[in-house]
Write a protein that holds these residues in place. Sequence first.
Motif, mmCIF file in Angstrom:
data_model
loop_
_atom_site.group_PDB
_atom_site.id
_atom_site.type_symbol
_atom_site.label_atom_id
_atom_site.label_comp_id
_atom_site.label_asym_id
_atom_site.label_seq_id
_atom_site.Cartn_x
_atom_site.Cartn_y
_atom_site.Cartn_z
ATOM 1 N N ALA A 113 -19.780 65.400 28.597
ATOM 2 C CA ALA A 113 -18.661 65.151 29.510
ATOM 3 C C ALA A 113 -17.318 65.173 28.806
ATOM 4 O O ALA A 113 -16.282 65.106 29.457
ATOM 5 N N GLY A 114 -17.322 65.253 27.465
ATOM 6 C CA GLY A 114 -16.050 65.241 26.742
ATOM 7 C C GLY A 114 -15.511 63.836 26.632
ATOM 8 O O GLY A 114 -16.207 62.907 26.211
ATOM 9 N N ARG A 115 -14.269 63.647 27.050
ATOM 10 C CA ARG A 115 -13.655 62.332 26.962
ATOM 11 C C ARG A 115 -13.807 61.557 28.268
ATOM 12 O O ARG A 115 -13.988 62.139 29.338
ATOM 13 N N GLY A 116 -13.708 60.247 28.160
ATOM 14 C CA GLY A 116 -13.785 59.367 29.317
ATOM 15 C C GLY A 116 -12.735 58.281 29.210
ATOM 16 O O GLY A 116 -11.968 58.220 28.250
ATOM 17 N N ALA A 117 -12.672 57.408 30.219
ATOM 18 C CA ALA A 117 -11.716 56.300 30.244
ATOM 19 C C ALA A 117 -12.455 54.990 29.979
ATOM 20 O O ALA A 117 -13.487 54.714 30.608
ATOM 21 N N PHE A 118 -11.928 54.178 29.067
ATOM 22 C CA PHE A 118 -12.581 52.934 28.661
ATOM 23 C C PHE A 118 -11.635 51.747 28.846
ATOM 24 O O PHE A 118 -10.426 51.855 28.597
ATOM 25 N N ALA A 119 -12.199 50.630 29.283
ATOM 26 C CA ALA A 119 -11.400 49.430 29.530
ATOM 27 C C ALA A 119 -10.834 48.890 28.220
ATOM 28 O O ALA A 119 -11.547 48.764 27.227
ATOM 29 N N THR A 120 -9.548 48.572 28.235
ATOM 30 C CA THR A 120 -8.902 48.001 27.051
ATOM 31 C C THR A 120 -8.972 46.478 27.050
ATOM 32 O O THR A 120 -8.711 45.839 26.038
#
Length: 468
Positions: A113-120
């Motif tokens: 999927a490549g890159r994703g969004a992660f909670a900071t």
Amino acid sequence: LVPVTESYEGAQSFLKEYGVLLVGSNHPNDLVEDKMALTDEAQKDLWQVIKTFPYASRARQALPADHNDAVKAIYGDIKSIEVENSIRPVDFLDKHGKCVDNIEPGISSIPHAGRGAFATRFIPKDGLVAPAPLVHIVDKNTVKLYNERLSDNGVQSKVVRDESEVIGQQLILNYCFGHPNSTVILFPYSSNVAYINHHPTEFNARLRWAKNFDFFHNEGWLNKSTDFLEENWRSGLMLEFVALRDINPGEEVLIDYGKEWQLAWEEHVKGWEPTSPEQDFNNLTHWTKQMDQPNGKDGYVRAEMLDQDRETPLRTVHEQKDDAYPHSVEVKCSVNANHRDAYLFFPRTIPFYTRDWDEEVDTGEHIADHLHSCRITERYEIHEDYEEELDFEEEDIEHGYMYTLEFEVRKEVGDEAFSERHEITNAPRKALSFANRDYTSDVFLKKAFRHEMILPDEVFPEAWKNLK
């Protein structure tokens, strides 16, 4: 329409002409009330006509909404005034602000999927993951790609779009939200939301329309027709990503792109076959082929991979004849081409500039404007006796080499257009980087997947469902 850098430049030029209209002069000291050709009320009426004139452009959208701000910006700076107007008290932000840094990009946990969004940080159930202001596109046919044909008007032939032959969809479609019963698609332009990936069953976030954000989000538009949206070419809608459950720091944020998207993806995977070079002559086949040079085993390598290696010496143009870099990348250098040290012979010959690389001159706030495709003509070792004389960072000293670079730029001075040739000596490794050539990633394959994400029925407005 969302203004970009060039939009503000065009708007600023317009304001200078507007100032001349107001006072008949282009001198800043004349821009005072007793010298105005129009009354204050007439100026405001005129500005309202300018701002509401039915011709959509990014430059006009970049103009200040308020006439007093427009007058201040005539001999000032639109962006500075917009920044000043955007500042809110802390108590206002506590009540109405929406965090845009709750997520950050990273390598997705989903294979391929490549890159994703992660909670900071910790995001509680029903808490805001990220706001998503939108650009609305009323007719998704506008993102279609068409073949080209030659058009002969009897004077000269030119290449035009052949609207009878659709050959694909623009990449932007993959980042838009839509609905099967509507021509409307919505493009979110908030920080990092484009990294939020799909999972059909294990999603932990959902979408809703923005709450408590009336100064930007126009809830009334949700009940208006698509004709109304077509007439309103400014952005005025916003979605919100909201947590379905508690999301822990470092956890990937996932949403459901919808069953239509999932079915389309499964059908795409099932029927996908590699494209032959004959059918894909101007696309990825060229960039992934094995090269004839000894390093042909490199095949398809992205610039990011090459830039991670800060130790290996970079190859000169002479070395690249036998040991070339992959076709898909090019060498870039960070050099301020407006730094005039050696200007010769314009316009009879190509101006030639030569100087040492300079940390203060060649880096800084506008670094993106100083990146040029370049050739490495020489590489030489940094000798120990010379290290103390160099104003290099430790990493560049440890790299052990300096470089001589050459590149050309095209400029205009008045009505004259000319090329400049630059030679930069004693450049450290940090002055050089690799960049992916345009249209060389696999997302630009002619058969690459294209499909908008689907908003649920309960979210997508009934008034916009014009394909029932």
